[in-house]
Enzyme design. Structure first.
Site, PDB file in Angstrom:
ATOM      1  CG  ASP A  19      -2.150  -0.821   1.046  1.00 28.52           C
ATOM      2  OD1 ASP A  19      -2.500  -1.303   0.054  1.00 28.52           O
ATOM      3  OD2 ASP A  19      -2.606  -1.351   2.005  1.00 28.52           O
ATOM      4  NE  ARG A  98      -2.477   2.443  13.142  1.00 26.91           N
ATOM      5  CZ  ARG A  98      -1.501   1.620  12.679  1.00 26.91           C
ATOM      6  NH1 ARG A  98      -0.290   2.117  12.592  1.00 26.91           N
ATOM      7  NH2 ARG A  98      -1.792   0.776  11.763  1.00 26.91           N
ATOM      8  CG  ASP A 127      -5.197   1.569  12.037  1.00 31.79           C
ATOM      9  OD1 ASP A 127      -5.274   1.754  13.060  1.00 31.79           O
ATOM     10  OD2 ASP A 127      -4.660   0.683  11.738  1.00 31.79           O
ATOM     11  CB  SER A 179      -4.616  -6.593   6.820  1.00 30.23           C
ATOM     12  OG  SER A 179      -4.206  -5.357   7.283  1.00 30.23           O
TER      13      SER A 179
HETATM   14  N1  ARG Z   1      -8.943  -3.775  14.778  1.00 29.52           N
HETATM   15  C1  ARG Z   1      -7.583  -3.400  15.222  1.00 29.52           C
HETATM   16  C2  ARG Z   1      -7.621  -1.959  15.655  1.00 29.52           C
HETATM   17  O1  ARG Z   1      -8.459  -0.970  15.075  1.00 29.52           O
HETATM   18  C3  ARG Z   1      -6.337  -3.766  14.417  1.00 29.52           C
HETATM   19  C4  ARG Z   1      -6.193  -2.875  13.084  1.00 29.52           C
HETATM   20  C5  ARG Z   1      -5.068  -3.648  12.547  1.00 29.52           C
HETATM   21  N2  ARG Z   1      -4.561  -2.568  11.200  1.00 29.52           N
HETATM   22  C6  ARG Z   1      -3.929  -3.413  10.211  1.00 29.52           C
HETATM   23  N3  ARG Z   1      -3.701  -2.680   9.519  1.00 29.52           N
HETATM   24  N4  ARG Z   1      -4.197  -4.709  10.133  1.00 29.52           N
HETATM   25  O2  ARG Z   1      -6.895  -1.250  16.498  1.00 29.52           O
END
Ligand code: ARG
Length: 417
Positions: A19, A98, A127, A179
């Site tokens: 990405d 984040r 995110d 992912s």
């Molecule tokens: N569901 C989790 C969160 O929102 C993990 C997100 C994972 N991100 C990823 N790019 N796989 O904190």
């Protein structure tokens, strides 16, 4: 191709994956000077090529920041102290990282006089919200670019085709199933076969924890020492947060501790099947909770349990840089001022269990609790206490419950009152 100007310089949160490699090129094609920034928060996939890959994708600059210590001290430990677990289970590893990445993006943008920051998040996840809201709080003047949310490359295959057409070096294979996101506090895994909640996670999901069924037949014991709620020693040795977390990670992972498999509620309204590996966060939480049972009063514990869900939601929802967060953090650290001591943890076949706990500030008093010699508790005063405590119960039973049809307790109807 559009003309590049000073005011089209952007700092991209770059992971080196498909990405963000494609994003680099895509922004370049639209006239942006792209500076790629990678933040090391622990367990960065070992890849010395990150820098050259960023340049090959079209970046004009690359920055690698080691944020592990900040992450551990200012994000992981406070979340541990607060007992923050999203929907009772997820220790929030990705969510915690984040706001710190957002802060780093803003810092790098300032240093390079950039006018924008960018990330590779989709429009379906949490995110994007965490990045955007954090950047908006820290630097309202910066533009935020999120190409993956807008562009025409809507499938993984189309991104791969784009990468190949533009000779962007990518190491991923077309059949990458999941992912993932990793840092010191945990590993998040989603997509692929996990999208069916009926499907047990395939073995290849797990990278940090051994299958509990294959874990050693002998337990491992560790002792974690806390000061004011922060882990400071492991087996008596004082160590810095990053090393401590990494060592607990290794030993807990080797015993299969920290696997989490759940359906969670994303902020954007979608239910999602998520799998996590959080051996250190899980083990430290269990140790910390045990120490709190010894050092916090009953009413402090009750208030903490009520607030920690709000705290977890706040972290999950990307609201780190808010007044409410500062208030909850202040309350948390105040509550932790006597949470000093040691917990002894047994790691065995997927479980971390507290088997001992001690504190110089312990509220546990042997002479009050014991049924043996040395009891100082006056049992006769319990009678007066119960007389007052039970008073409203007696009054209500007599005036109402004993008089109602069927009486106060009726087994045959399935009613207990
Ligand atoms: N569901 C989790 C969160 O929102 C993990 C997100 C994972 N991100 C990823 N790019 N796989 O904190």
């Amino acid at each position: 191709m559009a003309r590049r100007t000073e005011d089209k310089r952007v700092v991209l949160a770059y992971s080196g994956g498909l990405d963000t490699s494609v994003v680099t090129r895509w922004l370049t094609e639209r006239g942006w000077e792209v500076i790629c920034m990678t933040a090391d928060m622990g367990y960065l996939e070992a890849d010395e090529d990150l820098e050259s890959r960023a340049y090959a994708a079209g970046a004009v600059g690359f920055e690698m920041l080691d944020l592990r210590d900040d992450f551990a001290r200012a994000f992981c430990y406070p979340a541990l102290m607060a007992g923050a677990l999203y929907e009772g289970r997820y220790p929030l590893a990705t969510a915690l990282a984040r706001p710190l990445i957002a802060k780093a993006l803003v810092d790098v943008a300032r240093r390079h006089n950039a006018t924008a920051v960018a990330h590779g998040c989709t429009g379906k996840g949490n995110d994007q919200v965490r990045f955007d809201v954090s950047v908006q709080a820290l630097a309202p003047d910066l533009r935020i670019l999120a190409p993956v949310r807008e562009w025409e490359l809507t499938t993984r295959e189309s991104e791969i085709v784009y990468a190949q057409a533009h000779s962007i070096p990518i190491t991923v294979s077309v059949d990458k199933q999941y992912s993932t996101d990793e840092n010191l506090w945990g590993r998040s895994i989603e997509a692929g076969p996990l999208e069916d909640p009926w499907t047990e996670p395939p073995d290849n999901v797990w990278e940090w924890t051994v299958n509990p069924e294959d874990a050693p037949d002998d337990p491992t014991y560790i002792e974690i020492g806390f000061e004011h709620g922060r882990p400071v020693t492991l087996d008596g040795e004082e160590i810095d947060p990053v090393t401590l977390i990494s060592r607990v990670h290794d030993v807990a992972g080797a015993n299969g501790v920290g696997r989490i498999d759940m359906v969670e509620d994303r902020l954007v309204g979608i239910k999602s099947r998520e799998v996590y590996e959080a051996p250190a966060a899980t083990t430290l939480r269990i140790a910390h909770e045990a120490l709190e049972t010894l050092t916090l009063s009953k009413s402090q514990l009750r208030i903490k349990h009520r607030l920690m869900q709000d705290y977890a939601d706040l972290i999950y929802d990307g609201l780190w840089f808010t007044g409410l967060h500062q208030d909850l953090a202040a309350l948390t650290s105040s509550m932790q001022r006597h949470v000093t001591g040691t917990a002894r943890i047994k790691l065995y076949k997927g479980q971390a269990v507290t088997v001992g706990v001690e504190s110089p500030n312990s509220l546990y008093q042997y002479s009050l609790a014991t049924y043996d010699e040395g009891d100082i508790y006056d049992q006769s005063s319990a009678v007066g206490f119960i007389d007052i405590f039970g008073l409203p119960v007696r009054v209500q039973a007599e005036k109402q419950l004993l008089r109602q049809p069927g009486g106060i307790f009726d087994v045959s109807s399935g009613r207990s009152s």
